[in-house]
Write a protein that holds these residues in place. Sequence first.
Motif, short mmCIF file in Angstrom:
data_model
loop_
_atom_site.label_atom_id
_atom_site.label_comp_id
_atom_site.label_asym_id
_atom_site.label_seq_id
_atom_site.Cartn_x
_atom_site.Cartn_y
_atom_site.Cartn_z
N ASP A 243 -30.48 12.00 55.40
CA ASP A 243 -29.65 11.64 56.55
C ASP A 243 -29.98 10.27 57.12
OD1 ASP A 243 -28.18 13.97 56.48
OD2 ASP A 243 -29.57 15.05 57.79
N THR A 244 -30.98 9.60 56.56
CA THR A 244 -31.42 8.31 57.10
C THR A 244 -31.21 7.20 56.08
OG1 THR A 244 -33.08 9.35 58.52
CG2 THR A 244 -33.37 7.01 58.06
N LEU A 245 -30.50 6.18 56.49
CA LEU A 245 -30.32 4.98 55.69
C LEU A 245 -31.34 3.95 56.16
CD1 LEU A 245 -28.47 3.41 53.61
CD2 LEU A 245 -27.30 2.49 55.63
N THR A 246 -32.18 3.48 55.24
CA THR A 246 -33.23 2.53 55.59
C THR A 246 -32.91 1.17 54.97
OG1 THR A 246 -34.88 4.30 55.65
CG2 THR A 246 -35.70 2.06 55.52
N VAL A 247 -32.90 0.14 55.81
CA VAL A 247 -32.51 -1.21 55.42
C VAL A 247 -33.68 -2.15 55.63
CG1 VAL A 247 -30.89 -3.10 55.81
CG2 VAL A 247 -30.13 -0.73 56.11
N ALA A 248 -34.09 -2.86 54.60
CA ALA A 248 -35.10 -3.91 54.73
C ALA A 248 -34.37 -5.19 55.12
CB ALA A 248 -35.87 -4.09 53.43
N TYR A 249 -34.60 -5.64 56.36
CA TYR A 249 -33.78 -6.71 56.94
C TYR A 249 -34.62 -7.95 57.20
CZ TYR A 249 -29.43 -8.24 59.07
OH TYR A 249 -28.25 -8.89 59.33
N ASN A 250 -33.98 -9.11 57.23
CA ASN A 250 -34.71 -10.37 57.30
C ASN A 250 -34.79 -10.98 58.69
OD1 ASN A 250 -31.95 -10.93 57.29
ND2 ASN A 250 -32.18 -12.87 56.23
N ALA A 251 -34.33 -10.29 59.71
CA ALA A 251 -34.37 -10.86 61.06
C ALA A 251 -34.43 -9.73 62.08
CB ALA A 251 -33.16 -11.75 61.32
N MET A 252 -34.98 -10.07 63.26
CA MET A 252 -35.10 -9.10 64.35
C MET A 252 -34.50 -9.68 65.62
SD MET A 252 -38.57 -7.76 66.27
CE MET A 252 -38.72 -9.36 67.11
N PRO A 253 -33.72 -8.90 66.36
CA PRO A 253 -33.18 -9.41 67.63
C PRO A 253 -34.31 -9.63 68.64
CG PRO A 253 -32.02 -7.41 66.93
CD PRO A 253 -33.24 -7.52 66.08
N PRO A 254 -34.42 -10.82 69.20
CA PRO A 254 -35.43 -11.04 70.24
C PRO A 254 -35.04 -10.42 71.57
CG PRO A 254 -34.19 -13.04 69.85
CD PRO A 254 -33.73 -12.06 68.83
N SER A 255 -33.77 -10.05 71.70
CA SER A 255 -33.26 -9.43 72.92
C SER A 255 -32.13 -8.48 72.52
CB SER A 255 -32.73 -10.49 73.89
OG SER A 255 -31.95 -9.91 74.91
N TRP A 256 -31.90 -7.46 73.38
CA TRP A 256 -30.83 -6.51 73.09
C TRP A 256 -29.56 -6.80 73.86
CZ3 TRP A 256 -30.80 -3.99 68.82
CH2 TRP A 256 -32.00 -3.65 68.20
N ASP A 257 -29.55 -7.86 74.67
CA ASP A 257 -28.28 -8.28 75.27
C ASP A 257 -27.52 -9.05 74.20
OD1 ASP A 257 -26.18 -9.66 76.68
OD2 ASP A 257 -27.25 -9.21 78.54
N PRO A 258 -26.38 -8.56 73.76
CA PRO A 258 -25.70 -9.17 72.61
C PRO A 258 -24.97 -10.47 72.93
CG PRO A 258 -24.34 -7.42 73.49
CD PRO A 258 -25.62 -7.40 74.29
N ASN A 259 -24.92 -10.85 74.21
CA ASN A 259 -24.10 -11.99 74.61
C ASN A 259 -24.87 -13.11 75.29
OD1 ASN A 259 -21.73 -10.57 73.76
ND2 ASN A 259 -21.79 -9.42 75.67
N LEU A 260 -26.12 -12.87 75.67
CA LEU A 260 -26.88 -13.87 76.40
C LEU A 260 -28.02 -14.42 75.55
CD1 LEU A 260 -27.19 -12.29 79.98
CD2 LEU A 260 -25.30 -13.58 78.95
N GLY A 261 -28.29 -15.70 75.70
CA GLY A 261 -29.37 -16.33 74.96
C GLY A 261 -28.89 -16.92 73.65
N VAL A 262 -29.64 -17.91 73.14
CA VAL A 262 -29.21 -18.60 71.93
C VAL A 262 -29.28 -17.68 70.71
CG1 VAL A 262 -29.76 -20.91 72.74
CG2 VAL A 262 -31.54 -19.56 71.64
N HIS A 263 -30.10 -16.63 70.76
CA HIS A 263 -30.16 -15.71 69.62
C HIS A 263 -28.82 -15.03 69.37
CE1 HIS A 263 -30.41 -12.70 72.81
NE2 HIS A 263 -29.99 -11.85 71.91
N ALA A 264 -28.00 -14.92 70.42
CA ALA A 264 -26.74 -14.19 70.31
C ALA A 264 -25.76 -14.87 69.35
CB ALA A 264 -26.09 -14.04 71.69
N VAL A 265 -26.00 -16.14 69.03
CA VAL A 265 -25.10 -16.83 68.11
C VAL A 265 -25.70 -16.94 66.70
CG1 VAL A 265 -23.93 -18.13 69.92
CG2 VAL A 265 -25.97 -19.08 68.85
#
Length: 515
Positions: free
Chosen positions: A38-60
């Motif tokens: 039941d679990t899909l595991t993804v090895a990913y190359n980046a991590m969000p520094p914040s969980w606000d999807p619209n604020l901060g330069v990471h959002a782009v």
Amino acid sequence: MSLNRRDLLQRSGGMLAAGTPALGTLLWSAPARAAIGDTLTVAYNAMPPSWDPNLGVHAVNPTLQTILRTLYDPLITQNEDLSLAPGVIDQFSWNAEKTRMTLRLRTGVKWQDGTPLTPADIEWNLKRFGEKGANVLAPIWSSIKNIRVAGQNISFDVEPYRANMLQRLTFLCCYLIPRHHYEKVGKEGFEKQPMGSGPYMLEQFERGAYARFKANPHYWGPKPAFENVVFKFVTDPTSRVAEIERGTSDLTMDIPYEEYDRLIKRPGLAGTIGPITDVSILFFNSNGVMEDINVRKAAVHAIDKKAIVDRLHRGYGTSVDTLLAPQYLGFDASIRTPYDPKLAAELLAKSGYSTSKPVEFTIQTTRGYKPKDYETMQAIVEMWRRVGIKANLEVYDIAKQFELRSQHKLAPAAFYNWGNATADPESSLGSAMQSTSVFSSWKSKDVDERMIPLFSERDDAKRLEGYKALNRYIAEQAYILPLFQYHLPVVFKAELNHKHHMAGFVLPATITRKS
């Protein structure tokens, strides 16, 4: 949701192996390798520094959009070919004069806590998008004015006119968050308890290690095939390869191309690869040594892009000479900056440089963030050396790149992958080259004078011809160095179905099991 490592250790029964910065024995065990469950595991190359999807330069950051779309909904979605598709907003259109836009909210949409998502929520989010100093795309969203709600419809003026406003509502800094929850928990509380209306809810987050999501029972769309999704943050490409090879992750991406070719031949593995809207570029800084046009043009003409694509990238890529990939509106294949090392040496000689007296500067790059990023920069450094440029490689991570770019402190040359899922030239040139943009490294009024009038041009044919002329001018002045359009390699267990997305999204909610 738990964000505390001590709680996590207790919940996992102390199964986290000593010295393992990861998910615990459960996710690394033989049973986990044997079946996805039941679990899909993804090895990913980046991590969000914040969980606000619209604020901060990471959002782009285009790479983070896969994770953000797991938790949040944009107003309008895109099909795999980038065409607009109904989502939370199921109808969208301009009026005949292209002065006002109307969006219709799909009925029955709920936030992840079961609270109805209302037209008033859409209005609040649209206003929040345009708040000055908050959303980095606020100068664009500030064109949204005079918002009115009538039933399920939300309409607003677009003044000044932005030709690609509908497309903008699909990509970057346009995700919906619940007003009632945000105002209750505040900015800091939202980081600990983020909420959206997307297919999955954040359940656990261990910074630098992983994020675990569970299916949203109130999701308006099709039920995902997997109850849980885990993104492991694996920034080293060799480690991502190991994750998929030993079976501790079910899917990974952005691995070296030779590893992609090797892995898809292995029993039990499959893959997809194809062009995406990301373009590899070298930003030039308008301050310092790059003010010399001879140095800039020499740096451009000294690079054999085809050799880099063919040899380092195994043919997976398309060399480009502007910020626009072939699938973008306004792409002009006649704009060329050909490989010509003899011309490069002559240009440098005009400014007093040679192989015995080279011009020297720093070039910044990520390492392992994108396939062959560091190796590509090494090849470029060697090509430059042969004509009289001594470039010193400096490695940074992608977060540092955004920080330096927003402060206009990038090195004279700096690698980046420019993503533009709207495929509209304004979203590339208007952000990467406008002098007032936090995303630009080259800042000059001559570009602004040619570009800004195009933002409000209502005649689309005239607008696109204007962007072609602007691209030609930028190429002639060598204000930026486009390299190639990326091809995204994705490798996954053969029991999965994954469809290539032109925007480079790898969305867990769309991944299914083979029947």
